[in-house]
Design a protein around this motif. Structure first.
Motif, mmCIF file in Angstrom:
data_model
loop_
_atom_site.group_PDB
_atom_site.id
_atom_site.type_symbol
_atom_site.label_atom_id
_atom_site.label_comp_id
_atom_site.label_asym_id
_atom_site.label_seq_id
_atom_site.Cartn_x
_atom_site.Cartn_y
_atom_site.Cartn_z
ATOM 1 N N LYS A 45 0.796 -1.109 0.007
ATOM 2 C CA LYS A 45 -0.057 0.075 -0.086
ATOM 3 C C LYS A 45 0.912 1.135 -0.083
ATOM 4 O O LYS A 45 1.835 1.322 0.842
ATOM 5 C CB LYS A 45 -0.897 0.082 1.287
ATOM 6 N N ILE A 46 0.776 2.175 -1.143
ATOM 7 C CA ILE A 46 1.611 3.322 -1.083
ATOM 8 C C ILE A 46 0.801 4.424 -0.475
ATOM 9 O O ILE A 46 -0.463 4.824 -1.023
ATOM 10 C CB ILE A 46 1.997 3.596 -2.636
ATOM 11 N N GLU A 47 1.511 5.312 0.508
ATOM 12 C CA GLU A 47 0.680 6.250 0.951
ATOM 13 C C GLU A 47 1.552 7.523 0.927
ATOM 14 O O GLU A 47 2.560 7.563 0.994
ATOM 15 C CB GLU A 47 0.361 5.772 2.405
ATOM 16 N N VAL A 83 5.580 4.399 2.527
ATOM 17 C CA VAL A 83 5.191 6.162 2.162
ATOM 18 C C VAL A 83 6.272 6.506 1.172
ATOM 19 O O VAL A 83 7.530 6.355 1.226
ATOM 20 C CB VAL A 83 5.755 6.711 3.648
ATOM 21 N N MET A 84 5.594 7.213 0.199
ATOM 22 C CA MET A 84 6.351 7.738 -0.756
ATOM 23 C C MET A 84 5.940 9.367 -1.238
ATOM 24 O O MET A 84 4.698 9.270 -1.028
ATOM 25 C CB MET A 84 6.425 6.876 -2.185
ATOM 26 N N ASP A 85 6.744 10.012 -1.583
ATOM 27 C CA ASP A 85 6.368 11.472 -2.003
ATOM 28 C C ASP A 85 6.294 11.387 -3.332
ATOM 29 O O ASP A 85 7.237 11.543 -4.167
ATOM 30 C CB ASP A 85 7.324 12.499 -1.573
ATOM 31 N N LEU A 86 4.987 11.226 -4.085
ATOM 32 C CA LEU A 86 4.865 11.232 -5.514
ATOM 33 C C LEU A 86 4.684 12.724 -6.001
ATOM 34 O O LEU A 86 4.864 12.637 -7.320
ATOM 35 C CB LEU A 86 3.770 10.558 -5.725
ATOM 36 N N ARG A 87 4.943 13.862 -5.287
ATOM 37 C CA ARG A 87 5.517 14.963 -5.878
ATOM 38 C C ARG A 87 6.871 15.262 -6.632
ATOM 39 O O ARG A 87 7.059 15.962 -7.250
ATOM 40 C CB ARG A 87 5.181 16.105 -4.970
ATOM 41 N N VAL A 92 8.390 8.810 -8.069
ATOM 42 C CA VAL A 92 7.457 8.299 -8.989
ATOM 43 C C VAL A 92 8.250 7.171 -9.658
ATOM 44 O O VAL A 92 7.619 6.078 -10.139
ATOM 45 C CB VAL A 92 6.917 9.480 -9.895
ATOM 46 N N GLU A 93 9.701 7.490 -10.042
ATOM 47 C CA GLU A 93 10.212 6.601 -10.817
ATOM 48 C C GLU A 93 10.454 5.431 -9.872
ATOM 49 O O GLU A 93 10.410 4.025 -10.467
ATOM 50 C CB GLU A 93 11.681 7.273 -11.520
ATOM 51 N N ARG A 94 10.623 5.541 -8.671
ATOM 52 C CA ARG A 94 11.023 4.355 -7.881
ATOM 53 C C ARG A 94 9.716 3.510 -7.552
ATOM 54 O O ARG A 94 9.755 2.220 -7.802
ATOM 55 C CB ARG A 94 11.496 4.923 -6.460
ATOM 56 N N LEU A 95 8.505 4.232 -7.873
ATOM 57 C CA LEU A 95 7.162 3.489 -7.715
ATOM 58 C C LEU A 95 7.057 2.479 -9.141
ATOM 59 O O LEU A 95 6.727 1.426 -8.843
ATOM 60 C CB LEU A 95 6.387 4.593 -7.562
ATOM 61 N N HIS A 96 7.503 3.147 -10.262
ATOM 62 C CA HIS A 96 7.622 2.348 -11.297
ATOM 63 C C HIS A 96 8.272 0.978 -11.163
ATOM 64 O O HIS A 96 7.913 0.164 -11.642
ATOM 65 C CB HIS A 96 7.813 3.187 -12.457
ATOM 66 N N GLY A 97 9.452 1.235 -10.689
ATOM 67 C CA GLY A 97 10.569 0.187 -10.346
ATOM 68 C C GLY A 97 9.523 -0.816 -9.323
ATOM 69 O O GLY A 97 9.755 -2.179 -9.703
#
Length: 395
Positions: A45-47, A83-87, A92-97
């Motif tokens: 879960k990404i928050e 927890v990720m800061d998608l701003r 975001v690139e890490r989330l793509h990974g």
């Protein structure tokens, strides 16, 4: 073969080995992820740093903020929170990974927001063609209102026609119970994702699966909508005293408890109901002798039954119904359901944190032979960030 010998067991869940990345908030998206977690998937879960707002739903409506939030626990048990800061474009690139390591990506963020983040279905499916992309929207991916704020009270309950079909003329609908449409929509998305995973097993390709609160609401009343489409009208919504089906109606016993008669096959069920009631004025009343007569004189029959059922308590009537094979159902309160022996398979023992008291919750409403749902701990915000990202960096 008994139920206990079929259901439950130590086999892995049907989604064991499946990884799901969830970018979801509130209910519908997290509900889909929660279902998959119950079925054995590894759900990440990404928050944001502030967390899914559902974590603080009680505080947001003015209730205490220092108590557990069972609605959040229900839909997020067994997940891993990151927890990720998608701003930040790098995040975001890490989330793509992380998505590249997954089988499924699900979200219920608005399409425009996902596009701004580069996490829309076109981008994700192009970069990760084997990933199944599950998306919940309020009103659909197309049309001028694709980015309109939904919530189930708006898109599922109000916009779909559902609320209007429940109210008699001149009245406003009751407030819906929280999360009803969200949970139906979450289950719908989960079903769609399962079908897409089966297809991927044949083709090797993932792709988009999407549903909306509006569409699920419309499907919920597809009977009424279909009749309206074919005949230009539907059966009017009425109060129970004016219902056209007295044998499919609710009634009150002398002790204040209520039940629903479900005698849909009128000519088959009417003699059984008369037997359960015993000698009464109904026996020789020609108005009610046939299904057509009961339909034409429905209000009169309801009044007669109201008076009859008011003469004895709930136990008297329901035991008589059972003796004479009259189809009926109790109108249960939530405390009634909690105590109902038949409903006990609908609950699950949650996994408390160390030092917390054991507690129970509603189970996902599907069972699998050989597998028992054993929910994992409800994650603290960001509890698994280091673990998940370290594993991502390593691989």
């Amino acid at each position: 073969m008994t139920e206990s010998s079929v259901l439950g067991g130590d086999a892995p869940g049907p989604l064991d080995g499946i990884r799901v990345v969830e970018l979801g908030i509130w209910v519908a998206g997290p509900a889909a992820g929660g279902i998959m977690a119950d079925w054995g998937a590894d759900v990440i879960k990404i928050e944001a740093a502030a967390g899914d707002p559902q974590r603080a739903v009680f505080a947001s409506i003015g209730v205490r903020d220092d108590i557990p939030v069972p609605p959040f626990e229900m839909d997020n048990r067994g997940k891993r929170s990151v927890v990720m800061d998608l701003r930040d474009a790098a995040e975001v690139e890490r989330l793509h990974g992380l998505i590249a390591s997954a089988d499924v990506f699900i979200s219920n963020m608005r399409p425009g927001a996902l596009e701004r983040l580069g996490l829309d279905h076109q981008t994700v499916c192009e970069r990760h063609p084997s990933v199944v992309y599950g998306l919940v929207t309020g009103y659909g991916l197309e049309g001028e209102e694709r980015d309109r704020a939904g919530y189930d009270v708006g898109a599922y309950w109000a916009r779909s026609g559902l609320a209007h079909t429940l109210m008699p003329p001149g009245e406003l609908p009751p407030n819906p119970r929280s999360g009803m449409g969200d949970h139906q929509t979450g289950m719908t998305l989960a079903a769609g994702v399962m079908a897409k995973l089966v297809e991927r097993g044949r083709t090797g390709r993932g792709g988009l699966v999407t549903t909306s609160l509006l569409r699920v609401g419309m499907y919920s009343i597809a009977w009424d909508i279909s009749v309206e489409m074919r005949f230009g009208k539907r059966a009017a919504t009425t109060s129970r005293t004016e219902a056209s089906t007295p044998l499919v109606n609710c009634y009150l016993a002398a002790d204040g408890r209520s039940f629903w008669l479900i005698c849909l096959e009128g000519d088959r069920h009417w003699p059984k109901l008369l037997a359960a009631i015993g000698p009464s004025s109904l026996d020789a009343d020609e108005r009610f002798a046939t299904a057509k007569g009961r339909y034409r004189n429905a209000s009169a029959l309801i009044a007669e039954l109201d008076a009859i059922f008011a003469a004895h308590d709930y136990e008297h009537w329901t035991s008589g119904f059972n003796e004479h094979d009259v189809w009926w159902a109790p109108i249960s309160s939530i405390p009634d359901v909690l105590a109902d022996p038949q409903a006990q398979h609908g609950f699950v023992d949650m996994t408390p944190r160390d030092g917390d008291e054991p507690f129970r919750a509603v189970a996902t409403p599907i069972d699998f032979a050989g597998y028992t749902i054993r929910p994992g701990v409800v994650p603290m915000l960001g509890e698994h960030t280091d673990e998940v990202l370290a594993d991502l960096d390593e691989h």
